[in-house]
Design a protein around this motif. Structure first.
Motif, mmCIF file in Angstrom:
data_model
loop_
_atom_site.group_PDB
_atom_site.id
_atom_site.type_symbol
_atom_site.label_atom_id
_atom_site.label_comp_id
_atom_site.label_asym_id
_atom_site.label_seq_id
_atom_site.Cartn_x
_atom_site.Cartn_y
_atom_site.Cartn_z
ATOM 1 N N CYS A 83 0.868 -1.169 0.000
ATOM 2 C CA CYS A 83 0.000 0.000 0.000
ATOM 3 C C CYS A 83 0.906 1.221 0.000
ATOM 4 N N GLY A 84 0.351 2.336 -0.439
ATOM 5 C CA GLY A 84 1.190 3.510 -0.569
ATOM 6 C C GLY A 84 0.407 4.790 -0.659
ATOM 7 N N LEU A 85 1.158 5.883 -0.740
ATOM 8 C CA LEU A 85 0.563 7.196 -0.896
ATOM 9 C C LEU A 85 1.424 8.032 -1.819
ATOM 10 N N LEU A 86 0.758 8.961 -2.488
ATOM 11 C CA LEU A 86 1.416 9.951 -3.335
ATOM 12 C C LEU A 86 0.950 11.319 -2.862
ATOM 13 N N THR A 87 1.880 12.273 -2.773
ATOM 14 C CA THR A 87 1.482 13.651 -2.539
ATOM 15 C C THR A 87 1.761 14.423 -3.813
ATOM 16 N N ASP A 94 7.142 21.340 -7.785
ATOM 17 C CA ASP A 94 8.219 21.060 -6.827
ATOM 18 C C ASP A 94 8.337 19.580 -6.499
ATOM 19 N N GLY A 95 7.669 18.734 -7.232
ATOM 20 C CA GLY A 95 7.754 17.300 -6.971
ATOM 21 C C GLY A 95 6.860 16.918 -5.820
ATOM 22 N N GLY A 96 6.766 15.662 -5.577
ATOM 23 C CA GLY A 96 5.917 15.176 -4.495
ATOM 24 C C GLY A 96 6.643 14.107 -3.711
ATOM 25 N N ASN A 97 5.896 13.452 -2.894
ATOM 26 C CA ASN A 97 6.427 12.399 -2.054
ATOM 27 C C ASN A 97 5.681 11.118 -2.389
ATOM 28 N N ARG A 98 6.399 10.027 -2.446
ATOM 29 C CA ARG A 98 5.784 8.724 -2.654
ATOM 30 C C ARG A 98 6.330 7.784 -1.590
ATOM 31 N N LEU A 99 5.429 7.221 -0.824
ATOM 32 C CA LEU A 99 5.796 6.239 0.190
ATOM 33 C C LEU A 99 5.067 4.949 -0.127
ATOM 34 N N GLU A 100 5.758 3.842 0.021
ATOM 35 C CA GLU A 100 5.148 2.545 -0.243
ATOM 36 C C GLU A 100 5.694 1.546 0.754
ATOM 37 N N SER A 101 4.805 0.702 1.278
ATOM 38 C CA SER A 101 5.192 -0.316 2.243
ATOM 39 C C SER A 101 4.580 -1.641 1.849
ATOM 40 N N GLY A 102 5.390 -2.694 1.875
ATOM 41 C CA GLY A 102 4.856 -4.032 1.658
ATOM 42 C C GLY A 102 4.069 -4.478 2.872
#
Length: 195
Positions: A83-87, A94-102
């Motif tokens: 699951c993950g998130l995008l900002t 200015d780009g964003g943030n992407r976090l993902e965790s198994g």
């Protein structure tokens, strides 16, 4: 002889009443009507993204929630095994943030919230927006510092949103089915009152 038969019948009836006439499934199992079986994230109805175009790998992502802030956007998604998130996906200069965790395996992760086990990952983007993602097969709990003083203007999808801090303004987003979101939100609120 009749007295001994009556005593035996009475004793058997008393034993029957005391032990119950229906199997209960054990003393520690919740009653079926009060137990909640969460719908896995991957089985929730996906939502279409609004606004800016989705990321290049959108074909493998199932979007579950979208929050619009005055100067940013957050999208929560799930894949087959993460699951993950995008900002600010797909449109921020200015780009964003992407976090993902198994998803944690058996015996791994934490049981911080109902519906676990959970794995946690966090990070910030170049504009100072910060997010923490706590992820299981059944739910996501996201703490997000958007840099905006205001709460999100619009929320879509399978999300419950709560403001949990003022300085910096921090939003908690719980993603999952309705019942599990309620349980997680109640537990998080109770934990906040204890601290």
């Amino acid at each position: 002889m009749a007295d001994s038969n009556r005593a035996w019948v009475f004793g058997a009836a008393l034993l029957f009443v005391l032990t119950g006439c229906v199997s209960s499934g054990g003393p520690h199992e919740p009653h079926p009507s009060t137990a909640h079986h969460a719908t896995p994230l991957a089985r929730l109805e996906p939502i279409p993204l609004g606004g800016t175009p989705p990321p290049e790998d959108a074909g493998r992502l199932t979007f579950l929630a979208e929050l619009s802030f005055p100067h940013s956007r957050l999208v929560a998604y799930v894949t087959e095994d993460t699951c993950g998130l995008l900002t600010d996906p797909g449109g921020s200069a200015d780009g964003g943030n992407r976090l993902e965790s198994g998803f944690p395996g058996e015996g791994q992760g934490s049981d911080r919230y109902p519906g676990g086990p959970y794995g946690t990952v966090s990070g910030a983007d170049s504009s100072g927006r910060w997010a923490s993602l706590t992820c299981s097969r059944n739910a996501m709990v996201i703490d997000y510092v958007s840099g905006d003083a205001e709460a999100p203007g619009q929320t879509r999808g399978h999300a419950t949103v709560t403001e949990v801090a003022d300085n910096p303004a921090t939003t908690r987003i719980v993603v999952g089915d309705t019942g599990l979101r309620e349980r997680i939100s109640r537990q998080a609120a109770a934990a906040a009152h204890r601290t």
